[in-house]
Design a protein around this motif. Structure first.
Motif, PDB file in Angstrom:
ATOM      1  N   CYS A  18       9.404   9.353  -9.307  1.00  0.00           N
ATOM      2  CA  CYS A  18       9.073  10.773  -9.132  1.00  0.00           C
ATOM      3  C   CYS A  18       9.505  11.596 -10.340  1.00  0.00           C
ATOM      4  N   VAL A  19      10.689  11.315 -10.864  1.00  0.00           N
ATOM      5  CA  VAL A  19      11.174  12.051 -12.038  1.00  0.00           C
ATOM      6  C   VAL A  19      10.286  11.760 -13.251  1.00  0.00           C
ATOM      7  N   ILE A  20       9.994  10.490 -13.489  1.00  0.00           N
ATOM      8  CA  ILE A  20       9.187  10.109 -14.657  1.00  0.00           C
ATOM      9  C   ILE A  20       7.779  10.689 -14.557  1.00  0.00           C
ATOM     10  N   LEU A  21       7.163  10.581 -13.392  1.00  0.00           N
ATOM     11  CA  LEU A  21       5.800  11.093 -13.227  1.00  0.00           C
ATOM     12  C   LEU A  21       5.744  12.601 -13.435  1.00  0.00           C
ATOM     13  N   ASN A  22       6.762  13.307 -12.945  1.00  0.00           N
ATOM     14  CA  ASN A  22       6.788  14.765 -13.116  1.00  0.00           C
ATOM     15  C   ASN A  22       7.170  15.172 -14.532  1.00  0.00           C
ATOM     16  N   ALA A  23       7.646  14.209 -15.333  1.00  0.00           N
ATOM     17  CA  ALA A  23       7.983  14.497 -16.729  1.00  0.00           C
ATOM     18  C   ALA A  23       6.828  14.182 -17.674  1.00  0.00           C
ATOM     19  N   THR A  24       5.753  13.601 -17.146  1.00  0.00           N
ATOM     20  CA  THR A  24       4.606  13.302 -18.004  1.00  0.00           C
ATOM     21  C   THR A  24       3.884  14.594 -18.377  1.00  0.00           C
ATOM     22  N   PRO A  25       3.152  14.579 -19.487  1.00  0.00           N
ATOM     23  CA  PRO A  25       2.482  15.800 -19.948  1.00  0.00           C
ATOM     24  C   PRO A  25       1.303  16.204 -19.068  1.00  0.00           C
ATOM     25  N   THR A  26       0.702  17.302 -19.418  1.00  0.00           N
ATOM     26  CA  THR A  26      -0.427  17.861 -18.670  1.00  0.00           C
ATOM     27  C   THR A  26      -1.580  16.867 -18.566  1.00  0.00           C
ATOM     28  N   ALA A  27      -2.227  16.852 -17.415  1.00  0.00           N
ATOM     29  CA  ALA A  27      -3.331  15.931 -17.160  1.00  0.00           C
ATOM     30  C   ALA A  27      -4.510  16.187 -18.093  1.00  0.00           C
TER      31      ALA A  27
END
Length: 307
Positions: free
Chosen positions: A253-262
């Motif tokens: 969850c942390v890593i996915l929410n730290a990824t850049p804009t779609a």
């Protein structure tokens, strides 16, 4: 912790090098806009659903089912938080800019960057949460995302899309324990393995079309990038930490929410007549800056969970 940071940074750098290949090929004209569009279609409609199906071919246990249900609920809650924050921003901007900017703060590059990152940092066992995240992404994108872009919500596109189709097949395999015959299973596995290199090169090729000088000189873009790359994962980390959720779910969850804009930000903006330039720029800026922030949050999440 320093050793872990360097390890994660190396893994993230590897992905950015793959992006660099796509960027270079697009810059020298070997990956045309049409080719990138076709490759994007391949990744979105074939490779990512295959990766979701592959991720659900694991042994079903009561504990894993509970973790998946919790994961779905947690992801929905965080979408709600990001949407609420987005509604407070860009109120004075016209819809052409307000829609893409709000979208950029809420929606992560879950498929093209999220899955490769989870695989590289946490291993194949984390991909099941990546598959779940893609489904949640699609559900919110085709409802809330379309609305803030000024479009009309379609029930068909909400329920029938690459993510939900992949989930339906994956869940069937997961819940029944049934598996495809050997050749079919191997073919799905091979296609799934394309996700990391192909998705990264597509992202790099998409960035090659952006005006980098203009991208770095628009102040409005930095606010979106700051929330997307720093505030969003920090909120997730601080909320989940005292809840003692499954360590891999926590890190995912942390890593996915730290990824850049779609990357789909620009495609939706074009579909609904919004500002495609600001859309491309916010994707580009957040992607470039994420090489600095992703290793920090990934390492912090792994350190706090002991993974």
């Amino acid at each position: 912790m320093l050793e872990s940071l360097l390890l994660v940074a190396g893994q993230v750098l590897t992905l950015f090098l793959l992006m660099g290949i796509g960027f270079l090929l697009a810059r020298i004209g070997k990956l045309t806009e049409k080719a990138v569009s076709e490759l994007s279609f391949l990744v979105l409609y074939i490779v990512i659903p295959s990766a979701i199906i592959q991720s659900f071919q694991v042994e079903r246990t009561a504990e894993l089912i509970r973790t998946l249900l919790m994961g779905g609920a947690v992801m929905a809650v965080f979408y709600g938080i990001h949407i609420a924050v987005g509604q407070l921003c860009y109120r004075k901007q016209p819809l052409d800019i307000r829609g893409p900017m709000r979208f950029s703060q809420v929606y992560c590059n879950t498929g093209f960057m999220g899955l490769p990152l989870l695989s590289a940092i946490l291993g194949e066992e984390a991909l099941i949460f990546g598959g779940l995240a893609i489904v949640m992404f699609n559900l919110f994108q085709w409802t809330h995302g379309v609305r803030i872009m000024g479009g009309r919500v379609s029930l068909k596109s909400t329920l029938i899309n690459p993510g939900t189709v992949g989930l339906a097949v994956g869940l069937f395999l997961f819940l029944t324990g049934w598996r495809f015959p050997g050749p079919v299973s191997k073919a799905i596995g091979y296609v799934s393995d394309l996700n990391t290199p192909l998705a990264m090169m597509v992202v790099g090729a998409q960035m090659a079309r952006a005006d980098l000088k203009s991208t770095f000189t628009r102040p409005i873009l930095y606010g979106s990038a700051l929330y997307k790359l720093a505030a969003a994962p920090a909120i997730v980390l601080l909320v989940l930490l005292p809840l003692k959720v499954d360590p891999i779910l926590f890190c995912a969850c942390v890593i996915l929410n730290a990824t850049p804009t779609a990357g789909v930000t620009g495609m939706l903006a074009q579909t609904y007549g919004r500002d495609t330039v600001v859309s491309a720029q916010t994707v580009t800026l957040s992607t470039l800056l994420s090489i600095l922030t992703l290793p920090v949050f990934a390492t912090l999440a792994r350190t706090l969970t002991g993974i």
